[in-house]
Design a protein around this motif. Structure first.
Motif, PDB file in Angstrom:
ATOM      1  N   UNK A  38       0.843  -1.203   0.000  1.00 36.24           N
ATOM      2  CA  UNK A  38       0.000   0.000   0.000  1.00 36.24           C
ATOM      3  C   UNK A  38       0.874   1.248   0.000  1.00 36.24           C
ATOM      4  N   UNK A  39       1.898   1.214   0.878  1.00 33.79           N
ATOM      5  CA  UNK A  39       2.777   2.371   0.970  1.00 33.79           C
ATOM      6  C   UNK A  39       3.494   2.590  -0.376  1.00 33.79           C
ATOM      7  N   UNK A  40       3.913   1.496  -0.998  1.00 37.20           N
ATOM      8  CA  UNK A  40       4.599   1.617  -2.280  1.00 37.20           C
ATOM      9  C   UNK A  40       3.673   2.236  -3.323  1.00 37.20           C
ATOM     10  N   UNK A  41       2.402   1.778  -3.329  1.00 35.55           N
ATOM     11  CA  UNK A  41       1.439   2.351  -4.279  1.00 35.55           C
ATOM     12  C   UNK A  41       1.275   3.844  -4.046  1.00 35.55           C
ATOM     13  N   UNK A  42       1.196   4.195  -2.747  1.00 37.55           N
ATOM     14  CA  UNK A  42       1.008   5.610  -2.407  1.00 37.55           C
ATOM     15  C   UNK A  42       2.195   6.434  -2.915  1.00 37.55           C
ATOM     16  N   UNK A  44       4.248   5.678  -5.295  1.00 38.56           N
ATOM     17  CA  UNK A  44       4.291   5.709  -6.758  1.00 38.56           C
ATOM     18  C   UNK A  44       3.414   6.850  -7.260  1.00 38.56           C
ATOM     19  N   UNK A  45       2.255   6.975  -6.594  1.00 39.55           N
ATOM     20  CA  UNK A  45       1.336   8.069  -6.888  1.00 39.55           C
ATOM     21  C   UNK A  45       2.033   9.418  -6.668  1.00 39.55           C
ATOM     22  N   UNK A  46       2.741   9.516  -5.534  1.00 45.35           N
ATOM     23  CA  UNK A  46       3.360  10.784  -5.150  1.00 45.35           C
ATOM     24  C   UNK A  46       4.568  11.138  -6.024  1.00 45.35           C
ATOM     25  N   UNK A  47       5.447  10.154  -6.232  1.00 41.12           N
ATOM     26  CA  UNK A  47       6.704  10.475  -6.926  1.00 41.12           C
ATOM     27  C   UNK A  47       6.657  10.209  -8.427  1.00 41.12           C
ATOM     28  N   UNK A  48       5.655   9.471  -8.866  1.00 43.25           N
ATOM     29  CA  UNK A  48       5.564   9.170 -10.286  1.00 43.25           C
ATOM     30  C   UNK A  48       6.435   7.982 -10.655  1.00 43.25           C
ATOM     31  N   UNK A  49       6.294   7.502 -11.902  1.00 43.69           N
ATOM     32  CA  UNK A  49       7.022   6.312 -12.313  1.00 43.69           C
ATOM     33  C   UNK A  49       8.531   6.548 -12.354  1.00 43.69           C
ATOM     34  N   UNK A 145       9.372  -9.570  -7.828  1.00 46.64           N
ATOM     35  CA  UNK A 145       9.898  -9.015  -9.069  1.00 46.64           C
ATOM     36  C   UNK A 145       8.871  -8.054  -9.646  1.00 46.64           C
ATOM     37  N   UNK A 146       9.272  -6.794  -9.837  1.00 46.97           N
ATOM     38  CA  UNK A 146       8.335  -5.809 -10.379  1.00 46.97           C
ATOM     39  C   UNK A 146       8.976  -5.106 -11.559  1.00 46.97           C
ATOM     40  N   UNK A 147       8.148  -4.370 -12.285  1.00 45.04           N
ATOM     41  CA  UNK A 147       8.642  -3.528 -13.357  1.00 45.04           C
ATOM     42  C   UNK A 147       9.546  -2.453 -12.775  1.00 45.04           C
ATOM     43  N   UNK A 148      10.694  -2.222 -13.390  1.00 45.97           N
ATOM     44  CA  UNK A 148      11.615  -1.229 -12.834  1.00 45.97           C
ATOM     45  C   UNK A 148      10.955   0.146 -12.727  1.00 45.97           C
ATOM     46  N   UNK A 149       9.957   0.405 -13.549  1.00 45.72           N
ATOM     47  CA  UNK A 149       9.316   1.716 -13.500  1.00 45.72           C
ATOM     48  C   UNK A 149       8.481   1.899 -12.236  1.00 45.72           C
ATOM     49  N   UNK A 150       8.167   0.801 -11.530  1.00 42.22           N
ATOM     50  CA  UNK A 150       7.315   0.891 -10.342  1.00 42.22           C
ATOM     51  C   UNK A 150       8.123   0.998  -9.053  1.00 42.22           C
TER      52      UNK A 150
END
Ligand code: ADP
Ligand code: MG
Length: 929
Positions: A38-42, A44-49, A145-150
């Motif tokens: 959840x924190x990571x999603x938040x 990502x929203x804040x800092x962008x990809x 494993x996630x997309x480097x953009x995330x």
């Protein structure tokens, strides 16, 4: 270069490298166990990809506008406006209809161009997205494993040898990490890393506790907490676009551009002549002359060619992705068609990379292991009798501890993460109930050069339990000082070289030459049954920080495990197909020579004369150049041997596709004509060096990609041929028509203000129906059936070869002769210029439609094999009929041909086809002779 960290730039100085890890984690509100999802999603929203914003993203609108940014188009519009303006003069009629129609057709042409460009751009975009790297991070306390953009600030990233660093990060803990930072600092030597704080003022290149986006881990492993992503990284700060699209023009695109330029010049020369003749010998008015001239230029200059070549390449690479071959650079699609040698890995490429231990050698005995795949129930048998697996414990435990594989969470141990070799060792240990538990304090990692790996673990675990633990058997084991055990595994010869003792019957004794011979004999016998053989050793260690060489010496040899890695089902056929296609396939593997020969023989290689890396080393370059022409199996090769083999092949004039997976394969993969990285097994470093990524690691995919590449080349040739011969025909018809007309019918021609063979509108229309749908459809043409039965294209074979030039010239001439015969016959009989123009106009459109199929027939493609093309041809013909038989007729200034007219057209059409087929055959014969 700026060395400011992101936060410094925003005003609050935070020198991440100067602070202790805890401080960094606090500041980022992060923990060493990673963020929650959840924190990571938040964040990502804040800092962008986490991406460097590109400058080369073009909007559809820009693409559309660019279709009209052409000098010829400007001129044509100008001419159209002029012909309107004429109406303002007293006594002159404005050519409103013509002018409007010209603009409408131009617009339609622009739309076609837009569709082509836009589709090409979109597929390129998709390819770029597909090849964007992945990153391993800790989320919710687990490796993911996630997309480097995330990746977001505060994420804990896990780096291993071969990984690309996804963002700027502060190291938290480090095992032998070395990074390659040339892309960022220009420094080519690898940088050793550790986690200790450094001075505030330390320059970027010396901040040993930081890792940066766009650099690579080439050795060891580490965890690091992300401090900056996307544009807030050092790379982002250097405004230059590091990962700017490397795809400049491909060789074809260059060739086609150049050709377009030359044709342009030639056409303008011809047109000047037409203008001169019209001006001197006819009464055609100046505006009409100008309009024809410019229209002719628009019609004849193949300005759409480069776009279609790009589109064909892009669509082709899209098709390749569907077959698991991800093309990273467009020119590769072309190079693929000319490959004549493939230098391939064995493990995972020719084989399934699904390994199972089948035999164990320990002490005096050899044991068979039952149980298939990753199944953990199975037994150990000697001479067909099950034995107590506990007696094999030392060698199995070594396999389990000197091991980085692990069961995947939530799969009930049905799946594993890690190197298949290590997974197999984990599974064999589990069959005996031996688990992975032990505290590891150090690792000297595996590499294809070293061919071995060593770990140091706290000895406490092995102290408990079985009597044959290190404790009980190591004669040098002291009074508890030796609190650690080193476990080594690797290629048997390499491991043996590091041993001076051997464990037999629970006793340790000196390793004799006879022991060595016996181990090597067994290795060979395992290997000749196609097993991959790993040797094991261990020793007691007092100082776990001893230098590498001392640590990995004076070991106690334990035994061998042999694992089966069956060849992939589809590989023998794929190897045979490549041979039929004139492509040699050569295997270069790090594995044992007997294993390589056995697997090689199973999939269709000729194992005689197989060479090993050390043998390659002894050869001079010249000798190696001879050898590579004969040898099909190279074994025990390190990456630098592979590079030498590659260079020898290239020096012999071969065009080589080479596969690679490890970090050390990157130079070879970069230098190969087509460098191929493994999608599943491959490291980021190798992927970045590659031209193409095999998403399924499968050799058969290379064959498929080559077939696609050849098909794309064919389609480009078809298209170029089609377009150029159509253009040549149009220009010649008008040019010769005006000359002959002024000579034969001076009265008619001289007295008519629009004494043209074809009107500007007709020319543009022909251009539209030929360059439009049929051309688009050609890009999707299927491959010829025999595509893998011909030899590879020669390196310097141009798109437009002699045969094509000849065919363009002859077809142009035949079009002119039959077209003008019809025109002047009609003119003679009817004395009506409009009738003659209409019939010629209609003939040319129908000729273009049959011409496509004449070109395709050379590739053994039936007229009905491409439904898009069938539809495109039908649509073009329907549109032509609409022009002739609906009120559109008025706009085009044509008549509705009568039945008699059609018989004339039919006659000319048949004459064209007969002559075309005859000369093509003749051309073919002449060139073959
Ligand atoms: P390939 O993948 O072509 O078989 P590698 O260069 O990866 O070759 O491996 C070379 C040799 O090193 C193998 O034959 C094996 O004996 C040994 N080896 C492979 N993987 C490991 C590993 N993870 N740890 C130790 N030794 C290994
Ligand atoms: Mg390998």
């Amino acid at each position: 270069m700026s060395s400011a960290t992101p936060v410094e730039r925003s005003g609050a100085p935070t020198a991440w490298h100067a602070r202790p890890v805890e401080g960094v984690l606090d500041e980022l509100d992060a923990s060493a166990d990673g963020l929650s999802s959840e924190e990571a999603d938040r964040r990502l929203e804040e800092y962008g990809p986490n991406a460097i914003r590109g400058e080369n993203d073009v909007s559809p609108f820009e693409i559309f506008v660019s279709q009209f940014q052409d000098v010829l188009i400007y001129l044509l519009v100008l001419a159209a406006v002029l012909s309107l303006a004429v109406g303002l003069l007293p006594g002159e009629d404005a050519n409103v209809v013509d002018a409007a129609l010209i603009l409408v057709i131009l617009f339609a042409n622009g739309v076609f161009g837009f569709v082509q460009d836009y589709r090409a751009e979109r597929s390129m975009q998709r390819l770029r997205e597909l090849s964007s790297p992945a990153a391993t991070v800790l989320r919710d306390g687990e490796k993911r494993e996630i997309d480097a953009t995330a990746v977001v600030p505060g994420d804990v990233v896990v780096l291993e040898q071969g990984d690309a660093v996804p963002a700027d990060a502060r190291l938290v803990d480090v095992t032998n990490l070395e990074t390659a930072e040339a892309a960022l600092t220009g420094e080519s030597a690898n940088v050793e890393k550790d986690a200790a704080p450094v001075d505030d003022g330390t320059p970027l290149a010396e901040r040993r506790n930081m890792v940066y986006m766009n650099t690579n881990a080439v050795k060891g492993r580490a965890r690091a907490v992300v401090v900056g992503t996307g544009m807030d990284t050092e790379v982002g700060a250097i405004a230059t676009q590091m990962q700017a699209a490397e795809d400049g023009d491909t060789p074809f695109q260059g060739e086609v551009d150049e050709l377009g330029r030359r044709i342009g010049i030639g056409v303008i020369g011809l047109i000047s002549l037409v203008v001169l003749v019209q001006f001197l010998f006819t009464a055609t008015d100046a505006i009409s002359i100008l309009l024809t001239a410019i229209t002719l230029a628009v019609a004849a200059v193949p300005e759409g060619l480069p776009a279609v070549v790009t589109l064909t390449l892009a669509l082709g690479s899209q098709k390749m992705v569907e077959r698991n071959a991800l093309v990273r650079r467009l020119p590769v699609v072309e190079s693929l068609g000319s490959i004549d040698t493939i230098l391939t890995d064995k493990t995972g490429t020719l084989t399934e990379s699904q390994m199972t231990v089948q035999r164990v050698a320990f002490g005096d005995d050899v044991f068979d292991v039952t149980g298939a795949g990753l199944e953990t129930d199975g037994e150990f048998q000697r001479d067909g009798e099950a034995v107590d697996p506990a007696m094999l414990e030392p060698v199995l435990r070594c396999g389990a501890l000197c091991n980085n594989a692990e069961p995947a969470p939530d799969t009930e141990d049905r799946e594993y993460f890690g190197d298949p070799t290590e997974v197999a060792l984990l599974v064999s240990a589990r069959k005996a109930g031996v688990e992975q538990a032990a505290e590891r304090v150090r690792e000297v990692p595996f590499s294809s050069d070293r061919k071995r790996m060593t770990v140091v673990v706290e000895a406490t675990d092995s102290r408990v339990g079985a009597a044959d633990t290190v404790e009980a058997t190591d004669s040098r084991a002291g009074d508890g000082d030796d609190a650690y055990t080193a476990y080594m595994k690797g290629a048997p010869g390499t491991v043996l070289d590091r041993c001076d003792r051997v464990l037999v019957d629970g006793e340790e004794r000196a390793l004799t030459d006879a022991d060595r011979d016996r181990v090597l004999e067994r290795t060979e016998s395992f290997a000749s049954d196609a097993l991959r053989v790993i040797g094991f050793a261990r020793k007691r260690v007092t100082d776990p920080d001893a230098d590498e060489d001392a640590l990995e010496d004076d070991m106690v040899f334990l035994g061998l495990q042999g694992m089966l890695d069956p060849p992939r089902d589809e590989v023998p056929q794929a190897v045979a197909d490549c041979r039929d296609a004139g492509i040699r396939v050569v295997m270069a593997t790090g594995d044992n020579v007997e294993t390589a020969k056995a697997i090689g023989a199973q999939v269709g290689f000729d194992p005689t004369g197989a060479m090993t890396g050390p043998e390659v080393e002894k050869l001079t370059d010249a000798e190696l150049q001879d050898a590579v022409e004969e040898v099909e199996v190279f074994a025990r090769v390190a990456p630098e041997h592979k590079v030498r083999i590659l260079e020898a092949l290239q020096a012999n004039g071969h065009r080589v596709a080479m596969t690679g997976d490890g970090v050390n394969d990157a130079p070879g993969v970069r230098n190969a004509d087509v460098g191929i990285a493994m999608g599943e097994r491959g490291t980021d470093v190798t992927k970045e060096a590659s031209d193409m990524i095999l998403q399924d690691d499968n050799f058969a995919t290379i064959r498929d990609a080559i077939a696609e590449g050849r098909g794309i080349f064919d389609n480009i040739r078809k298209f170029v041929n089609y377009l150029l011969s159509a253009n040549a025909g149009e220009v010649l018809v008008v040019f010769v028509g005006v000359l002959v007309g002024s000579a034969l019918y001076p009265s008619l021609f001289a007295g008519n203000t629009e004494a043209l063979v074809l009107t500007p509108v007709m020319l543009l229309w022909i251009n539209l129906v030929t360059d439009g749908f049929p051309a688009l459809a050609l890009g999707t043409d299927p491959k010829a059936d025999d595509i893998m039965d011909r030899a590879p294209r020669g390196e310097d074979d141009p798109v437009i070869d002699r045969r094509m030039l000849l065919s363009i010239a002859t077809i142009g001439a035949i079009m002119t002769v039959t077209g003008l015969a019809l025109f002047f016959y009609a003119l003679d009989v009817t004395r009506d210029l409009v009738v003659a123009q209409t019939l010629l106009f209609t003939l040319l459109v129908t000729i273009e439609m049959v011409r496509i199929h004449l070109i395709r027939s050379r590739y053994d493609l039936s007229p009905l094999s491409n439904p898009w093309l069938v539809a495109a041809v039908a649509l073009s013909l329907a549109l032509q009929l609409a022009v002739l038989y609906t009120p559109l007729r008025e706009f085009f200034s044509v008549i509705a041909p009568t039945l008699e007219h059609w018989t004339w057209i039919g006659g000319a059409f048949i004459a064209f086809v007969a002559l075309a087929v005859a000369t093509e055959t003749l051309v073919e014969r002449t060139l073959a002779a």
